[in-house]
Write an enzyme that holds these catalytic residues in place. Structure first.
Site, PDB file in Angstrom:
ATOM      1  N   SER A 126      -4.384  -5.605   1.235  1.00 41.08           N
ATOM      2  CA  SER A 126      -4.912  -6.691   2.233  1.00 41.08           C
ATOM      3  C   SER A 126      -6.361  -7.436   1.815  1.00 41.08           C
ATOM      4  O   SER A 126      -6.529  -8.532   2.085  1.00 41.08           O
ATOM      5  CB  SER A 126      -4.568  -6.200   3.486  1.00 41.08           C
ATOM      6  OG  SER A 126      -3.445  -6.344   4.400  1.00 41.08           O
ATOM      7  N   ASN A 184       0.905  -0.961  -0.139  1.00 39.65           N
ATOM      8  CA  ASN A 184       0.082   0.131  -0.111  1.00 39.65           C
ATOM      9  C   ASN A 184       0.784   1.262  -0.029  1.00 39.65           C
ATOM     10  O   ASN A 184       0.313   2.306   0.450  1.00 39.65           O
ATOM     11  CB  ASN A 184      -0.761   0.075   1.302  1.00 39.65           C
ATOM     12  CG  ASN A 184      -1.777  -1.141   1.439  1.00 39.65           C
ATOM     13  OD1 ASN A 184      -2.010  -1.738   0.293  1.00 39.65           O
ATOM     14  ND2 ASN A 184      -2.326  -1.424   2.552  1.00 39.65           N
TER      15      ASN A 184
END
Length: 413
Positions: free
Chosen positions: A356, A282
């Site tokens: 995720s 991320n």
């Protein structure tokens, strides 16, 4: 890939958040077929106390934590304890790097749950986007007979949506059981293998009847040592899990090559009929034109790296991209923005976003495909996922083959 809710107070704090966090130990990769030279090399560097263990001992790695060094000879990978201290560890590293059979020595890092950001979406959009509502299996048979492992912060074993499930569980975190004290693992397990909310017909899970294997490799603060994560990966492969979902990792630098130990485990998994699937990371800030490289372990070529897309099927602003050579590709994409799934009691449900959240969408769909054909294992399952993905407008650098898609047929609701 850590996130924090506290604002940084200065430039050094920002840099600290981006730096990989070292445990103080070492990871050693030996040349292929080094054999018993591995133990001798370690003994020459650290003295006595080297413990050689088989892959079948990986599940007991916590019990071996007191050893100065552990070597998995079948993998050609060793771990040197953090007990020696910085100065001695530097000397050990230098000795090992000067040994012919040693390929690489690097610091061992903590890995982290790839964390959350906002709360902005219709709850079931991800399940719909991957075509899971139109998959041919009936809802109560989704993933039937397929072993699906989630390696994360554990699972809320008291959550009503998992009541009655036969869950195989193992903790690799010293001093902590599988019970999820963080929430990240429960959310990911809910997406991959949850079903309907216990008190309603609301659906958020993909492979709701898969045989769920929960490996706690991240602690209740959301971080975990690489030795524990690798032990969990080996455990899942040895449990014959067809699908292994890993929403964890660490940032890598531009130009950094994949660590050889993860590529070896990825190849081992494919050979054994398992598919390792990992979140890409991320670290990007795409609105400012910054694309970060795919993190570890997703950057290993034999581990499927998952990017995130939003409700418009655009690349998520934070999703990492394939900018590093020699590995670090994006292989496929999944829904990763505003994903509602399970979270520990008393909250029960929560929206989260990140790669995720995309990773367990792909893992759940992989279990649905594995159910349709016993030959879809390992590389064949990988090829099916990428070969049936929905093409997107974004380049392969950002989404790989495209958005993962479940096997299609009459409605399964």
């Amino acid at each position: 890939m850590a996130a924090t809710d506290e604002p940084a107070t200065d430039g050094n704090s920002v840099l600290d958040l981006l730096r990989p966090k070292a445990t103080g130990g070492l990871v050693v990769s030996f040349a292929e077929r080094a054999g018993r030279d591995e133990v001798s090399a370690l003994e020459n560097a650290i003295g006595s106390g080297v413990r050689s263990v088989g892959l079948s001992d990986a599940a007991e790695i916590n019990a071996l934590d007191s050893e100065p060094a552990l070597v998995f000879e079948e993998l050609g990978v060793a771990f040197v304890s953090e007990r020696f201290g910085l100065e001695a560890t530097s000397s050990i590293r230098a000795k090992l790097m000067d040994t012919e059979c040693v390929q690489n020595v690097r610091p061992e890092f903590y890995m982290f749950a790839i964390e959350t950001f906002g709360d902005t979406a219709e709850a079931t959009w991800g399940v719909r986007a991957v075509g899971a509502l139109d998959s041919p299996q009936r809802i109560e048979e989704r993933g039937e007979g397929i072993r699906l492992a989630v390696l994360d912060t554990g699972l809320d074993l008291t959550h009503p949506d998992f009541a009655g499930r036969n869950i195989v569980q193992r903790s690799f975190v010293p001093g902590q059981g599988v019970q999820d004290g963080h929430g990240h693992g429960t959310h990911c397990a809910g997406t991959a293998a949850g079903g309907r909310a216990a008190q309603s017909q609301f659906r958020y899970g993909i492979a709701s009847n898969a045989e769920l294997y929960v490996g706690k490799v991240l602690n209740n603060a959301g971080s975990g040592r690489e030795r524990d994560i690798i032990a969990g990966m080996i455990w899942a492969i040895q449990q014959r899990c067809a699908v292994v979902s890993m929403s964890l990792g660490r940032p890598v630098q531009p130009g950094e090559e994949p660590a050889p130990e993860y590529e070896r485990i990825g190849r081992l998994a494919l050979q054994q009929g398992s598919l390792l699937i990992a979140a890409a990371g991320n670290e990007s800030s795409r609105r400012y034109g910054f694309i970060a490289p795919v993190g570890a372990p997703a950057n290993a070529p034999s581990i499927m790296a998952v990017a995130a897309v939003d409700q418009s099927l655009e690349v998520a602003e934070f999703s990492c991209g394939a900018i590093n050579p020699g590995g670090g590709e994006i292989d496929i994409a999944g829904p990763g923005v505003g994903i509602l799934s399970a979270t520990p009691q008393p909250e029960l449900y929560r929206k989260m976003q990140g790669t995720s959240m995309a990773c367990p969408h792909v893992a759940g769909v992989a279990a649905l495909w594995a159910e349709t054909d016993p030959e879809l294992r390992g590389q064949a399952l990988w090829d099916k996922l990428t070969g049936t993905a929905r093409g997107l407008d974004a380049p392969a650098r950002d989404v790989g083959a495209g958005l993962v898609q479940a096997p299609q047929g009459q409605a399964g609701v």
